[in-house]
Design a protein around this motif. Sequence first.
Motif, PDB file in Angstrom:
ATOM      1  N   ASN A 113      -1.850   9.480  -0.910  1.00  0.00           N
ATOM      2  CA  ASN A 113      -2.707   8.756  -1.800  1.00  0.00           C
ATOM      3  C   ASN A 113      -2.709   7.165  -1.582  1.00  0.00           C
ATOM      4  OD1 ASN A 113      -3.733  10.992  -3.022  1.00  0.00           O
ATOM      5  ND2 ASN A 113      -2.505  10.792  -4.704  1.00  0.00           N
ATOM      6  N   THR A 114      -2.685   6.696  -0.346  1.00  0.00           N
ATOM      7  CA  THR A 114      -2.311   5.427   0.086  1.00  0.00           C
ATOM      8  C   THR A 114      -3.401   4.987   1.028  1.00  0.00           C
ATOM      9  OG1 THR A 114       0.078   5.457  -0.343  1.00  0.00           O
ATOM     10  CG2 THR A 114      -0.591   3.894   0.888  1.00  0.00           C
ATOM     11  N   VAL A 115      -3.761   3.663   0.971  1.00  0.00           N
ATOM     12  CA  VAL A 115      -4.530   2.998   1.691  1.00  0.00           C
ATOM     13  C   VAL A 115      -4.117   1.643   2.385  1.00  0.00           C
ATOM     14  CG1 VAL A 115      -5.745   1.706   0.026  1.00  0.00           C
ATOM     15  CG2 VAL A 115      -6.920   2.019   2.044  1.00  0.00           C
ATOM     16  N   TYR A 116      -4.235   1.598   3.727  1.00  0.00           N
ATOM     17  CA  TYR A 116      -3.615   0.193   4.328  1.00  0.00           C
ATOM     18  C   TYR A 116      -4.605  -0.717   4.911  1.00  0.00           C
ATOM     19  CZ  TYR A 116       0.087   3.731   4.277  1.00  0.00           C
ATOM     20  OH  TYR A 116       1.072   4.891   4.030  1.00  0.00           O
ATOM     21  N   LEU A 117      -4.361  -1.928   5.200  1.00  0.00           N
ATOM     22  CA  LEU A 117      -5.089  -2.954   5.652  1.00  0.00           C
ATOM     23  C   LEU A 117      -4.111  -3.696   6.612  1.00  0.00           C
ATOM     24  CD1 LEU A 117      -7.974  -4.087   5.753  1.00  0.00           C
ATOM     25  CD2 LEU A 117      -7.518  -5.755   4.259  1.00  0.00           C
ATOM     26  N   GLN A 118      -4.345  -3.435   7.960  1.00  0.00           N
ATOM     27  CA  GLN A 118      -3.776  -4.226   9.142  1.00  0.00           C
ATOM     28  C   GLN A 118      -4.664  -5.331   9.522  1.00  0.00           C
ATOM     29  OE1 GLN A 118      -0.642  -3.671  10.646  1.00  0.00           O
ATOM     30  NE2 GLN A 118      -1.149  -5.550  11.302  1.00  0.00           N
TER      31      GLN A 118
END
Length: 120
Positions: A75-80
Amino acid sequence: VQLQASGGGLVQAGGSLRLSCAASGSILSINDMGWYRQAPGKQRELVAGITRGGSTNYADSVKGRFTISRDNAKNTVYLQMNSLKPEDTAVYYCNAEIRPSTSWYFREYWGQGTQVTVSS
C-alpha cells in the motif's frame, strides 16, 4: 486510514531524492495514487499519478526526470526524483483513493506533506 509520507529534504540542483508514502489502517482497496506539490504562493499541482494497474501520468515539468511507482502489497507509492531543479522546491503531498473496510465507498486521502528544497 492515514497516509504517511517520508523522504523529503535538502538537495543540490542536479541531485536526487526518493519520496515514499504508505497507507495504513483498515483498508479494503486502493485505486489511484499520486503526488502533488505546492510551492509558496502557488496553487497545489499534480506532479504524477499512477493507477492500480500501473498506468502513469506526469506533469510536463517533471517528465523524464521523475518516476512514480507503487507496491500494492505494501500500500505504498514512491516518487523517484532525479535531476532536481530549484523550481522543484515545494511541499510534496501524497494522495490516494481508498476504500476503508468500514465503508462501501472510496474517498480521497492526503498525506501530511514533506518538504523538498533544491538549492542552486
